[in-house]
Motif scaffolding. Structure first.
Motif, PDB file in Angstrom:
ATOM      1  N   HIS A 110       0.806  -1.209   0.000  1.00 17.17           N
ATOM      2  CA  HIS A 110       0.000   0.000   0.000  1.00 17.17           C
ATOM      3  C   HIS A 110       0.845   1.268   0.000  1.00 17.17           C
ATOM      4  N   LEU A 111       2.025   1.207   0.581  1.00 15.95           N
ATOM      5  CA  LEU A 111       2.853   2.399   0.713  1.00 15.95           C
ATOM      6  C   LEU A 111       3.696   2.664  -0.529  1.00 15.95           C
ATOM      7  N   GLY A 112       4.117   1.588  -1.211  1.00 14.02           N
ATOM      8  CA  GLY A 112       5.221   1.709  -2.146  1.00 14.02           C
ATOM      9  C   GLY A 112       4.974   2.342  -3.485  1.00 14.02           C
ATOM     10  N   VAL A 113       3.724   2.540  -3.899  1.00 20.60           N
ATOM     11  CA  VAL A 113       3.505   3.133  -5.217  1.00 20.60           C
ATOM     12  C   VAL A 113       3.780   4.631  -5.194  1.00 20.60           C
ATOM     13  N   ARG A 114       3.257   5.327  -4.201  1.00 24.49           N
ATOM     14  CA  ARG A 114       3.377   6.791  -4.175  1.00 24.49           C
ATOM     15  C   ARG A 114       4.342   7.308  -3.115  1.00 24.49           C
ATOM     16  N   HIS A 115       4.948   6.398  -2.356  1.00 26.27           N
ATOM     17  CA  HIS A 115       5.865   6.820  -1.297  1.00 26.27           C
ATOM     18  C   HIS A 115       7.180   6.063  -1.429  1.00 26.27           C
ATOM     19  N   ARG A 116       8.264   6.775  -1.222  1.00 23.23           N
ATOM     20  CA  ARG A 116       9.580   6.167  -1.415  1.00 23.23           C
ATOM     21  C   ARG A 116      10.046   5.425  -0.164  1.00 23.23           C
ATOM     22  N   ILE A 117      10.551   4.227  -0.404  1.00 22.95           N
ATOM     23  CA  ILE A 117      11.068   3.366   0.661  1.00 22.95           C
ATOM     24  C   ILE A 117      12.547   3.111   0.389  1.00 22.95           C
ATOM     25  N   GLN A 131      18.567   3.491  -6.404  1.00 23.50           N
ATOM     26  CA  GLN A 131      18.386   2.114  -6.797  1.00 23.50           C
ATOM     27  C   GLN A 131      17.906   1.242  -5.642  1.00 23.50           C
ATOM     28  N   ARG A 132      18.088   1.721  -4.424  1.00 24.99           N
ATOM     29  CA  ARG A 132      17.663   0.949  -3.283  1.00 24.99           C
ATOM     30  C   ARG A 132      16.248   1.272  -2.843  1.00 24.99           C
ATOM     31  N   SER A 133      15.613   2.290  -3.488  1.00 34.06           N
ATOM     32  CA  SER A 133      14.302   2.692  -3.020  1.00 34.06           C
ATOM     33  C   SER A 133      13.350   2.813  -4.184  1.00 34.06           C
ATOM     34  N   ALA A 134      12.094   2.750  -3.871  1.00 29.36           N
ATOM     35  CA  ALA A 134      11.073   2.934  -4.889  1.00 29.36           C
ATOM     36  C   ALA A 134       9.751   3.201  -4.207  1.00 29.36           C
ATOM     37  N   GLY A 135       8.762   3.547  -4.980  1.00 35.78           N
ATOM     38  CA  GLY A 135       7.410   3.612  -4.451  1.00 35.78           C
ATOM     39  C   GLY A 135       6.885   4.991  -4.307  1.00 35.78           C
ATOM     40  N   ARG A 142       1.302  -4.554 -13.715  1.00 35.53           N
ATOM     41  CA  ARG A 142       0.379  -3.461 -13.445  1.00 35.53           C
ATOM     42  C   ARG A 142       0.953  -2.513 -12.396  1.00 35.53           C
ATOM     43  N   ARG A 143       1.537  -3.109 -11.383  1.00 39.23           N
ATOM     44  CA  ARG A 143       2.103  -2.301 -10.301  1.00 39.23           C
ATOM     45  C   ARG A 143       3.287  -1.473 -10.790  1.00 39.23           C
ATOM     46  N   TRP A 144       4.185  -2.098 -11.552  1.00 38.06           N
ATOM     47  CA  TRP A 144       5.343  -1.363 -12.056  1.00 38.06           C
ATOM     48  C   TRP A 144       4.911  -0.168 -12.895  1.00 38.06           C
ATOM     49  N   ARG A 145       3.882  -0.365 -13.714  1.00 37.94           N
ATOM     50  CA  ARG A 145       3.386   0.733 -14.546  1.00 37.94           C
ATOM     51  C   ARG A 145       2.880   1.873 -13.674  1.00 37.94           C
ATOM     52  N   ARG A 146       2.139   1.559 -12.623  1.00 42.26           N
ATOM     53  CA  ARG A 146       1.640   2.588 -11.723  1.00 42.26           C
ATOM     54  C   ARG A 146       2.781   3.330 -11.040  1.00 42.26           C
ATOM     55  N   ILE A 147       3.840   2.600 -10.676  1.00 41.85           N
ATOM     56  CA  ILE A 147       4.986   3.237 -10.031  1.00 41.85           C
ATOM     57  C   ILE A 147       5.658   4.217 -10.992  1.00 41.85           C
ATOM     58  N   VAL A 148       5.856   3.806 -12.235  1.00 43.66           N
ATOM     59  CA  VAL A 148       6.481   4.682 -13.231  1.00 43.66           C
ATOM     60  C   VAL A 148       5.638   5.936 -13.441  1.00 43.66           C
ATOM     61  N   ILE A 149       4.324   5.772 -13.572  1.00 36.93           N
ATOM     62  CA  ILE A 149       3.439   6.920 -13.764  1.00 36.93           C
ATOM     63  C   ILE A 149       3.497   7.859 -12.562  1.00 36.93           C
TER      64      ILE A 149
END
Length: 275
Positions: free
Chosen positions: A193-200, A271-275, A243-250
């Protein structure tokens, strides 16, 4: 308990530490002693008692910390109750068997102060019990396999529940979507839930020791694997990897455009974080 910091300039965020517990009084005592010895003390410690019968709540009260009762069974409900109750800028999360290094809170506040683009941190662990010779290697293998298996499904590093921190605003953004099923892993669910719009970020300096109990029996391992698969499948098909990767890129492109429009340089990708 409102713990007074030995060092905490005003620019640094405050930290509430949340610890869910059920029947783990001796491990909890070690955890609380380690928190009392931090170079930067947390603003507060919130212990969430999930129906203990061994005096865990009494141990927590003896340290002067806040103790909340959560009657709904399972770590997901207990952790969520603690996160909701946290008052500080950042929520740190430990399990009862976690023993944080002396600079654990300091690492959280200095890292998040220096990197406002980050919303959550997670870190490594080493085993504090079991055969001494294999503790470091076995812990690295255990957590390495966890990250390797789940990063492709998430599109970013997974949070590790025994050692994480997230901004309270980020928790408020996702809290209504969190699952409270006791048969799911709360840290993995939070990662989804956190990782698409928030960086981890995985922060190597954020270190704790944990018990080797999850590896003591095949039945315990089976439970962990079963809950891991169940947590992943609970988010499919909406969160299938492509689907998730596409949402993260957008989401990242939108954030970059927003930052440029506000006249701020876009944060360099990590490279160690995303979301």
């Amino acid at each position: 308990m409102r713990a007074r910091a030995r060092m905490r300039p005003r620019a640094l965020p405050t930290v509430s530490v949340v610890i869910p517990v059920k029947d783990d009084r001796d491990q909890l005592e070690r955890c609380l002693r380690a928190l009392a010895a931090q170079t930067v003390l947390p603003e507060e410690i919130v212990v969430v008692d999930n129906g203990s019968s061994d005096g865990s709540a009494e141990v927590a009260l003896s340290f002067g910390v806040r103790v909340l009762a959560e009657p709904r069974p399972g770590i997901p409900a207990a952790a969520s109750t603690g996160y909701d109750a946290a008052r500080a800028d950042v929520i740190g999360r430990l399990d009862a068997d976690s023993v944080p290094d002396a600079r654990w809170v300091e690492t959280i506040v200095t890292t998040l102060a220096a990197h406002p683009e980050l919303d959550a941190l997670t870190g490594p662990a080493r085993f504090s019990d079991g055969p001494r010779a294999g503790r470091t290697a076995l812990a690295a293998l255990y957590l390495g396999a966890y990250r390797l298996a789940l990063a492709p499904a998430l599109g970013h590093v997974p949070l590790f529940g025994s050692n994480l921190a997230l901004r309270r605003d980020a928790w408020r953004d996702v809290r209504r979507r969190i699952h409270l099923d006791p048969e799911l892993h709360d840290d993995l669910d939070l990662s989804f839930h956190l990782g698409v719009r928030h960086r981890i970020r995985h922060e190597p300096r954020l270190r704790v020791s944990i018990s080797q109990r999850p590896l003591w029996s095949l039945s315990a391992l089976r439970v962990r694997f079963r809950r891991g698969f169940a947590t992943v499948f609970a988010h499919w098909p909406a969160e299938l990897p492509w689907r998730r990767w596409r949402r993260i890129v957008i989401a990242r492109r939108a954030a970059a455009r927003s930052e440029r429009g506000a006249g701020r340089p876009a944060a360099a990708s990590d490279q160690r974080s995303a979301g």
